[in-house]
Scaffold this active site. Structure first.
Site, short mmCIF file in Angstrom:
data_model
loop_
_atom_site.label_atom_id
_atom_site.label_comp_id
_atom_site.label_asym_id
_atom_site.label_seq_id
_atom_site.Cartn_x
_atom_site.Cartn_y
_atom_site.Cartn_z
N GLU A 31 0.83 -1.17 -0.24
CA GLU A 31 0.10 -0.13 -0.25
C GLU A 31 0.94 1.21 0.13
O GLU A 31 1.81 1.19 0.90
CB GLU A 31 -0.84 0.06 1.36
CG GLU A 31 -1.89 1.06 1.16
CD GLU A 31 -2.65 1.28 2.49
OE1 GLU A 31 -2.58 0.32 3.46
OE2 GLU A 31 -3.39 2.15 2.64
N ARG A 258 6.07 -12.99 9.20
CA ARG A 258 6.65 -11.62 8.88
C ARG A 258 8.00 -11.33 9.49
O ARG A 258 8.30 -11.93 10.50
CB ARG A 258 5.55 -10.57 9.94
CG ARG A 258 5.15 -9.34 9.29
CD ARG A 258 4.13 -8.58 10.42
NE ARG A 258 4.43 -7.22 9.98
CZ ARG A 258 3.57 -6.90 9.11
NH1 ARG A 258 2.77 -7.23 8.27
NH2 ARG A 258 3.79 -5.41 8.80
N LYS A 268 5.05 0.90 8.67
CA LYS A 268 4.84 2.19 7.89
C LYS A 268 4.33 3.43 8.92
O LYS A 268 4.61 4.46 8.85
CB LYS A 268 4.06 2.20 6.60
CG LYS A 268 5.08 1.52 5.55
CD LYS A 268 4.45 1.47 4.13
CE LYS A 268 3.79 0.09 3.79
NZ LYS A 268 2.45 0.00 3.51
P1 ATP Z 1 3.15 -1.91 7.40
O1 ATP Z 1 2.59 -2.56 8.38
O2 ATP Z 1 4.59 -1.58 7.55
O3 ATP Z 1 2.22 -0.90 6.70
P2 ATP Z 1 1.90 -3.73 5.51
O4 ATP Z 1 1.88 -5.31 5.73
O5 ATP Z 1 0.64 -3.00 5.83
O6 ATP Z 1 2.99 -3.15 6.26
P3 ATP Z 1 1.93 -3.61 2.61
O7 ATP Z 1 2.45 -2.25 2.03
O8 ATP Z 1 0.58 -3.61 2.67
O9 ATP Z 1 2.41 -3.39 4.23
O10 ATP Z 1 2.99 -4.74 2.37
C1 ATP Z 1 3.30 -5.01 1.08
C2 ATP Z 1 3.86 -6.55 1.08
O11 ATP Z 1 4.69 -6.57 2.12
C3 ATP Z 1 2.63 -7.47 1.83
O12 ATP Z 1 2.66 -8.62 1.30
C4 ATP Z 1 3.20 -7.75 3.15
O13 ATP Z 1 2.59 -8.80 3.85
C5 ATP Z 1 4.72 -7.65 3.11
N1 ATP Z 1 5.20 -7.15 4.34
C6 ATP Z 1 4.90 -6.11 4.97
N2 ATP Z 1 5.61 -5.91 6.07
C7 ATP Z 1 6.42 -7.06 6.33
C8 ATP Z 1 7.33 -7.51 7.08
N3 ATP Z 1 7.65 -7.16 8.33
N4 ATP Z 1 7.78 -9.12 6.87
C9 ATP Z 1 7.66 -9.39 5.69
N5 ATP Z 1 6.84 -9.09 4.91
C10 ATP Z 1 6.12 -7.90 5.10
MG MG Z 2 -0.63 -1.59 5.93
#
Ligand code: ATP
Ligand code: MG
Length: 750
Positions: A31, A258, A268
């Site tokens: 996102e 994760r 983020k």
């Molecule tokens: P954040 O909480 O940091 O915003 P998110 O999961 O909302 O992370 P997205 O932008 O939706 O982040 O993630 C894009 C991809 O990266 C998704 O498939 C997510 O599962 C993966 N991802 C995000 N954070 C991690 C992490 N700490 N370890 C492994 N993969 C991750």
């Molecule tokens: Mg998110």
């Protein structure tokens, strides 16, 4: 591809074998609401890595369904990160918003099937009605609305007739499902907000659970890989695609753990708080775990890729020690970057018996690294050393400069202290010293003086002033909650560090090892010729665990055992005895002796090898470098080779059978197969080539291919000798005898 197949690759292979998919298509679907962090790097490595391993494709898709938090600047940062890590997404970046019309059509289809309804409960009521883990939920009375009414209301939602939150579209599944996510999940909500791509075209936006599976399907994704927290969402994913009858080559969701790292926050949202709160200088602050931060700090993409590879892919969440990431960058830079001299906190030293000046030729790389290049270091009467490297009243284990203890100036002479000058407050402001003319580093040293360490220094007149930014962990807590756990000393700026001039004028690289200090990087934004700025990437060893270690119980990462910068915790009596033996009797340099003495596994391995072959220096080097590296990954009992075989390997180099470059290759093979070095050399035809009649034709060829360099060499650029030697060695796959090559090349180019 990694040798150990992870569970995701196992699934992918089975799906290919069974013919479930013709092509593997994955996607990385962030996102765009913040800069990507190292957790995203892991996801990028998995998604792009799997696609490339199986000759498929990975899409980069911006999951832009929340207009209030998203922005193009984040899209750019995400693209940068993927590119920097070395992956390609093809011609176009995809956006979920490109599919808004199609997703909207699917919603209408569900309504028409009686599988979705417009609900008008408030947010609180929706939550209340959902029930609990132990109690079934209760369906909203609005679920009874007719098809026509639902279609009509949904159309009016889309046309902007209602306020935010007045209505939502929900799937009609099961209000008593054990998986609470299946209790009539929300599919659409009203958001009157400007979207950075679709502008004001839409005021209803699909929820993640509805948009994600459909976007995957529209893009022809085969494996939709996400993190564990989406495990319970998988039922919705399947329900939507099944209910809509989207069966042909449909995607399936698979979850992995994760990545979490200690001493930092990783979402983020939390990172945005730090950026907006001014706790850091921006998304690319070198203390942040963002890709932009690592990039600015000086991490290499390779080190991050290696790290992601090392931590592997698992199904259980865990916290990874940041020391492991630091190990990866050290390991990457160790053999890659030039080593130079920089003094962070200068202390003036006047060498009273030295007159005039000279330039000392010093290699950028230590002898055991197959890289060439050297520079001249100016030497003179007036120099600066590191303030820390002199102590007037030193503790017992202090190996550096004291009134009684001479010290070597790296690459130069040994000096001893004659007088300590202090200011009115008793602060030392200058050392008057004397040098030993016959102690010049290397084979010129006939002084017979033993010193316990070599320290960095710069010549006062020629040194360049530089700014150094030292970073420490951003949080003092291993699992920080938030701002209140911030480490107030995470940034330390030194304005008046002094560096040897070649670093600035020669610019041999952007990354350096400042000897005994750590690895540093030319700040890509703030560096100017007038004010050169360097970021500290990482120290030479894990100084943090030393600082905070209270108990002995936590096993320290092995990595730091091979990293020595001359000063560490006090040695035990036994270690001291070993150290003296190694440095004084066996003539090892103090860093090597120190490493061996402090590590029981290494020293006993070394002793055993020594009992077979009497070549203390060569054996020590291979034990401290190669063997130690293996011991980082495994227990001593798991090593494939033993001390005798290492002695045998060194002997092969000693008697000229193989070159030292090839020795490395043989070692790798030994570490993998456990075979004898002699056998490996024979089986692979690695015997060193020393016969001039075999080497000369190769030299001729290289000279013929590089007329420009020959010209430059003859015009006085003698540094190019290394270039030619390197080319010849390369052409023989490292098998040529470097000494012979050196002589022959020098003779040819005369
Ligand atoms: P954040 O909480 O940091 O915003 P998110 O999961 O909302 O992370 P997205 O932008 O939706 O982040 O993630 C894009 C991809 O990266 C998704 O498939 C997510 O599962 C993966 N991802 C995000 N954070 C991690 C992490 N700490 N370890 C492994 N993969 C991750
Ligand atoms: Mg998110």
């Amino acid at each position: 591809m990694s040798e150990n197949k992870d569970f995701l690759r196992t699934i992918v292979e089975e799906d290919l074998k069974s013919g479930k998919y013709k092509e593997i298509v994955t996607r990385f679907p962030p996102e765009p609401n913040g800069f990507p962090h190292i957790g995203h790097a892991k996801s990028i490595c998995i998604n792009f890595g799997i696609a490339s391993d199986y000759h498929g494709h990975c899409n980069l898709r911006m999951d832009d369904t929340n207009p209030t938090t998203e922005d193009t600047k984040y899209v750019e940062a995400l693209k940068d990160a993927v590119e920097w890590l070395g992956f390609e997404w093809g011609d176009n970046v995809n956006f979920t918003s490109d599919y808004f019309s199609q997703i909207h059509d699917y919603a209408i289809e569900l309504i028409k099937m009686g599988k979705a309804y417009v609900d008008s409960l408030t947010e609180d009521e929706i939550r209340e009605y959902r029930g609990t883990v132990t109690e079934a939920g209760k369906r909203s009375k609005y679920a009874e609305r007719s098809l026509e009414e639902n279609l009509n209301l949904f159309e009016r939602m889309k046309n902007g007739e209602f306020k935010n939150g007045e209505h939502v579209l929900r799937a009609k599944i099961d209000m008593s499902a054990a998986n609470m996510k299946m209790r009539d999940p929300l599919l659409y909500r009203i958001r009157h907000a400007h979207h950075f791509r679709t502008g004001d075209k839409w005021c209803i936006y699909p929820m993640y659970d509805f948009a994600h599976c459909l976007s995957d399907y529209i893009e022809g994704v085969s494996h939709s890989i996400c993190t564990l927290e989406f495990e319970n969402n998988r039922d919705i994913y399947d329900w939507v695609l099944d209910t809509l009858g989207l069966k042909v080559s449909r995607p399936y969701q698979h979850e992995f753990a994760r990545l979490g790292i200690n001493y930092t926050v990783m979402s983020k949202r939390k990172l945005l708080e730090l950026v907006e709160g001014g706790q850091v200088s921006g998304w690319d602050d070198p203390r942040l775990p963002t890709i932009a931060g690592y990039k600015r700090r000086g991490y290499t993409p390779e080190s991050i890729l290696n790290f992601c590879d090392q931590i592997g892919i698992a199904k259980a969440n865990s916290m990874v020690d940041v020391a492991q990431l630091e190990f990866c960058i050290r390991d990457d830079l160790n053999t890659k970057v030039p080593r130079v001299l920089c003094v962070l906190e200068p202390l003036k030293v006047t060498i009273e018996n030295y007159e005039g000046s000279e330039e000392i030729d010093a290699p950028y790389y230590p002898h055991d690294i197959p890289k060439d290049g050297s520079r001249k270091i100016p030497f003179s009467k007036n120099i600066y050393i590191e303030r820390d490297d002199f102590m007037e009243n030193p503790p017992k284990d202090y190996f550096r400069f004291t009134p009684e203890q001479p010290v070597r100036l790296r690459h130069a002479y040994i000096i001893s202290c004659k007088e300590v000058i202090k200011d009115a407050n008793g602060k030392i402001i200058e050392i008057k010293a004397e040098y030993y003319p016959d102690s010049k580093s290397g084979s010129d040293d006939t002084s017979g003086i033993k010193v316990k360490s070599a320290i960095q220094w710069v010549s006062a007149a020629e040194a360049k002033k530089v700014e150094i930014r030292l970073y420490d962990r951003l949080f003092k807590d291993e699992a920080p909650e938030g701002v209140e756990d911030i480490n107030p000393d995470s940034l330390h700026i030194i304005k008046n560090a002094l560096i040897e001039p070649a670093v600035i004028t020669d610019k041999p690289d952007e990354r350096f090892q400042f000897e005994r200090q750590g690895y540093f990087y030319v700040d890509p934004i703030d560096y100017t010729d007038e004010n050169p700025v360097f970021n500290k990437i990482v120290g030479l060893k894990d100084s943090w665990s030393k600082k905070t270690k209270v108990t002995e119980s936590a096993p320290e990462p092995q990595a730091k055992k091979v990293q020595v910068d001359g000063e560490v915790a006090p040695m035990s009596e036994a270690q001291k005895t070993l150290f003296d033996k190694y440095s004084l009797e066996l003539g090892l340099n103090s860093e090597v002796a120190n490493t061996l003495a402090r590590d029981e596994h290494l020293s006993s391995f070394y002793e055993e090898a020594l009992s077979v072959l009497n070549n203390p220096v060569a054996l020590a080097n291979i034990v401290v470098n190669e063997v130690a590296r293996e011991l980082k990954q495994m227990q001593a009992s798991e090593l494939k080779f033993n001390a005798k075989q290492i002695a045998e390997l060194v002997k092969l180099v000693d008697d000229g059978t193989i070159s030292s470059t090839i020795a490395k290759q043989v070692f790798e093979e030994m570490a993998m197969s456990g075979e004898n070095p002699t056998q490996i050399v024979e089986a692979k035809g690695l015997v060193q080539i020393s016969d001039p009649s075999k080497i000369l034709p190769i030299i001729d060829e290289i000279i013929a291919k590089n007329p420009d360099n020959v010209h430059k060499f003859k015009a006085g650029n003698t540094k190019l000798l290394g270039f030619f030697v390197g080319q010849v060695l390369k052409a023989t796959g490292g098998k040529a005898n470097p000494q012979v090559v050196n002589e022959l090349v020098a003779r040819k180019l005369k």
